[in-house]
Design an enzyme around this catalytic site. Structure first.
Site, PDB file in Angstrom:
ATOM      1  N   LYS A 172      -2.451   5.251   5.540  1.00 29.77           N
ATOM      2  CA  LYS A 172      -3.841   5.276   5.048  1.00 29.77           C
ATOM      3  C   LYS A 172      -4.627   4.098   5.601  1.00 29.77           C
ATOM      4  O   LYS A 172      -5.806   4.220   5.931  1.00 29.77           O
ATOM      5  CB  LYS A 172      -3.860   5.249   3.514  1.00 29.77           C
ATOM      6  N   GLY A 173      -3.947   2.946   5.721  1.00 28.85           N
ATOM      7  CA  GLY A 173      -4.604   1.742   6.236  1.00 28.85           C
ATOM      8  C   GLY A 173      -5.166   1.984   7.625  1.00 28.85           C
ATOM      9  O   GLY A 173      -6.268   1.564   7.959  1.00 28.85           O
ATOM     10  N   LYS A 174      -4.404   2.702   8.419  1.00 30.48           N
ATOM     11  CA  LYS A 174      -4.833   2.959   9.779  1.00 30.48           C
ATOM     12  C   LYS A 174      -6.063   3.874   9.801  1.00 30.48           C
ATOM     13  O   LYS A 174      -6.971   3.697  10.618  1.00 30.48           O
ATOM     14  CB  LYS A 174      -3.702   3.620  10.540  1.00 30.48           C
ATOM     15  N   GLN A 215      -1.322   4.646  -3.074  1.00 29.49           N
ATOM     16  CA  GLN A 215      -0.299   5.640  -3.403  1.00 29.49           C
ATOM     17  C   GLN A 215      -0.679   7.007  -2.819  1.00 29.49           C
ATOM     18  O   GLN A 215      -1.291   7.057  -1.777  1.00 29.49           O
ATOM     19  CB  GLN A 215      -0.045   5.723  -4.921  1.00 29.49           C
ATOM     20  N   PRO A 251      14.567   0.524   1.969  1.00 26.10           N
ATOM     21  CA  PRO A 251      14.552   1.614   2.950  1.00 26.10           C
ATOM     22  C   PRO A 251      13.905   2.834   2.307  1.00 26.10           C
ATOM     23  O   PRO A 251      14.187   3.149   1.145  1.00 26.10           O
ATOM     24  CB  PRO A 251      16.024   1.884   3.243  1.00 26.10           C
ATOM     25  N   ASP A 290       2.543   5.746   1.932  1.00 23.35           N
ATOM     26  CA  ASP A 290       2.912   5.183   3.230  1.00 23.35           C
ATOM     27  C   ASP A 290       2.659   6.133   4.388  1.00 23.35           C
ATOM     28  O   ASP A 290       3.365   6.110   5.396  1.00 23.35           O
ATOM     29  CB  ASP A 290       4.392   4.735   3.224  1.00 23.35           C
ATOM     30  N   GLU A 291       1.654   6.970   4.254  1.00 26.39           N
ATOM     31  CA  GLU A 291       1.327   7.921   5.309  1.00 26.39           C
ATOM     32  C   GLU A 291       0.592   7.244   6.460  1.00 26.39           C
ATOM     33  O   GLU A 291       0.457   7.820   7.546  1.00 26.39           O
ATOM     34  CB  GLU A 291       0.446   9.054   4.756  1.00 26.39           C
ATOM     35  N   ALA A 341       0.693  -1.082  -3.797  1.00 29.90           N
ATOM     36  CA  ALA A 341       0.423  -0.510  -2.480  1.00 29.90           C
ATOM     37  C   ALA A 341       0.884  -1.469  -1.395  1.00 29.90           C
ATOM     38  O   ALA A 341       1.012  -2.667  -1.621  1.00 29.90           O
ATOM     39  CB  ALA A 341      -1.073  -0.253  -2.323  1.00 29.90           C
ATOM     40  N   GLY A 342       1.127  -0.929  -0.234  1.00 28.36           N
ATOM     41  CA  GLY A 342       1.431  -1.758   0.927  1.00 28.36           C
ATOM     42  C   GLY A 342       0.855  -1.077   2.142  1.00 28.36           C
ATOM     43  O   GLY A 342       1.281   0.009   2.500  1.00 28.36           O
ATOM     44  N   HIS A 343      -0.162  -1.683   2.717  1.00 28.72           N
ATOM     45  CA  HIS A 343      -0.773  -1.112   3.922  1.00 28.72           C
ATOM     46  C   HIS A 343      -0.497  -2.050   5.092  1.00 28.72           C
ATOM     47  O   HIS A 343      -0.822  -3.227   5.029  1.00 28.72           O
ATOM     48  CB  HIS A 343      -2.292  -1.002   3.785  1.00 28.72           C
ATOM     49  N   VAL A 369      -0.551   8.656  17.333  1.00 29.74           N
ATOM     50  CA  VAL A 369       0.514   8.685  18.343  1.00 29.74           C
ATOM     51  C   VAL A 369       1.144   7.307  18.554  1.00 29.74           C
ATOM     52  O   VAL A 369       1.860   7.084  19.512  1.00 29.74           O
ATOM     53  CB  VAL A 369      -0.007   9.268  19.686  1.00 29.74           C
TER      54      VAL A 369
END
Ligand code: GDP
Ligand code: IMO
Ligand code: MG
Length: 428
Positions: free
Chosen positions: A16-18, A223, A303, A13-14, A39-41, A413
């Protein structure tokens, strides 16, 4: 021309999708090489928000050919559900290629994932319950069902019989569940065959040919490093290789075709599920990061556990993956803080250690040693150049860069596609 890998440097969840989205229009192929719909992007394009699980996020970029490679485990119900949902929103998904060698997640994998977690009680991993671990276990045990098996009903039936043989004993006798019928599984899988057929390909060959034509192939890791089955916090990991080496085995593209490895790292740390997490916060700073960063799972809604930036973890990720560039995401989440602690080393049994301890028990009780950085107390979401960031934000980034083992080339940002500061281009 380049093979580029994107990997998570922490526990997922860093953003990566972006990062995939950022490389956008210059990519020809985007390849998912590990994991499945665990995964969840979340990708924000203009006013539209997309949540993807199985499909690589590059599917949102027009003109890109998305590939589900051999290293992925595919839940066909989820695949077609995601494809239909994107089509309904006007996204062209017709180019999708699926490896004939990818493994299938079936109903029995999902069931076993849930019952084994329940059985583990306090020792549970906190999996996403999507059947990921049991599907990979079958692959390694050589009783998995592959995409290509769907095209020969006889073979499929034999394989499903073989796979269910022991599992049904286990489900009935140990877990007190009903047995699963071979027909039920075979009929379900066969119901997807005609829709699946046109997508199935020798994806390793197609990717090789694309690289030969000098096209850009982006490998999008699911992941992250600390969830990798070999290099993560085992057993509190997922069941695939989420590190850059997995891009090679998971796609059939040789390691020497990979030119760049982009590590995605958050300006703080999060984790979903159980396992060690040295910088975890249980106080109001934790609540602040969770609320401001909107740290709730895309897949399960849980959460996320939150903590400060952990430099030894970033260094470890840089080493294991061969990170050439970091994308530091969510710097804006820290905007309102007075001071920002960063873990620079650990204390284990009274001794300062600079790197992640190799012993899991040491890592479990490693105490973070913090260095504090002054906050900038200013909204940075409008900044588009490094120079326009407040001095304290620049210093925070430069400090992380010097501790993290590779250069920080892009800074996030804000959640939007354009909300980035580019210091070095990710593509040559
Ligand atoms: P992934 O699993 O690595 O693809 O990441 P997720 O999509 O699960 O979680 C990352 C979340 O952070 C998403 O909701 C993104 O929209 C959001 N995000 C990404 N980059 C930034 C950023 O720089 N700032 C903020 N505020 N949010 C971001
Ligand atoms: P993305 O790609 C965060 C975690 C689960 C659990 C462990 C094992 O969005 O970064 P699994 O269902 O894979 O067997 O669960 O791994 N996990 C993730 N955590 N982001 C993910 O993916 C994850 N995928 C799995 O929470 O702790
Ligand atoms: Mg995610």
């Amino acid at each position: 021309m380049p093979g580029i890998v994107i990997v998570g440097a922490q526990w997922g969840d860093e953003g990566k999708g972006k990062a995939t989205d950022l490389l956008g229009s210059r990519i020809d192929y985007v390849v998912k090489f590990n994991g499945g719909n665990n995964a969840g992007h979340t990708v924000v394009v203009g006013n539209e928000k997309y949540a993807l699980h199985l499909l690589p996020s590059g599917i949102l970029t027009p003109g890109v050919t998305p590939v589900i490679a051999n290293g992925v485990v595919v839940d066909l119900e989820v695949l077609f559900h995601e494809l239909e949902a994107l089509t309904a929103r006007g996204v062209d998904v017709s180019r999708l290629r699926v490896s004939a060698n990818a493994h299938i997640i079936t109903h029995y994998h999902r069931t076993i994932d849930k019952v084994t977690e329940r059985f583990l009680g306090k020792r549970q991993i906190g999996t996403t319950g999507r059947g990921i671990g049991p599907a990979y276990a079958d692959k390694i045990n050589r009783v998995g069902i592959r995409v290509q098996d769907l095209f020969d009903e006889n073979i499929l039936r034999q394989k499903v019989e073989g796979a269910l043989d022991v599992k049904n004993h286990m489900l009935v006798k140990i877990y007190n569940r009903r047995a699963i019928a071979v027909d039920e599984i075979v009929d379900d899988l066969l119901s997807y065959v005609e829709r699946l057929r046109p997508m199935v390909a020798d994806t390793a060959l197609e990717l090789h040919e694309a690289l030969e034509r000098d096209e850009i192939v982006l490998f999008e890791g699911g992941q992250a490093t600390m969830l990798d089955v070999d290099h993560g916090t085992y057993p509190f990991v997922t069941s695939s290789n989420a590190t850059s080496g997995g891009a090679s085995t998971g796609s059939g593209v040789a390691p020497n075709r990979i030119d760049r490895v982009i590590g995605i790292v958050k300006a703080y740390t999060t984790r979903v599920g159980a396992g060690p997490f040295p910088t975890e916060l249980f106080d109001e700073s934790g609540d602040y990061l969770r609320a401001t960063g909107f740290e709730f799972g895309t897949t399960t809604g849980r959460p996320r556990r939150v903590g400060w930036y952990d430099a030894p973890i970033a260094r470890y990720a840089a080493r294991i993956n061969g990170v050439t560039d970091f994308v530091l995401t969510k710097l804006d989440v820290l905007d309102d803080l007075d001071t920002i602690p960063v873990c620079v080393a650990y204390e284990v049994d009274g001794v300062r250690v600079e790197e992640i301890p190799v012993s899991q028990s040491d890592f479990h009780h490693a105490k973070p040693i913090y260095e504090e950085f002054p906050g900038w107390k200013q909204d940075i979401t409008g900044c588009r150049t490094f120079e326009s960031l407040p001095k304290n934000a620049q210093d925070y980034v430069l400090a992380l860069e010097s501790m993290s083992g590779s250069r920080i080339s892009v800074i996030g940002v804000g959640p939007g596609r354009d909300e980035v500061v580019v210091r070095h281009n990710l593509l040559p």
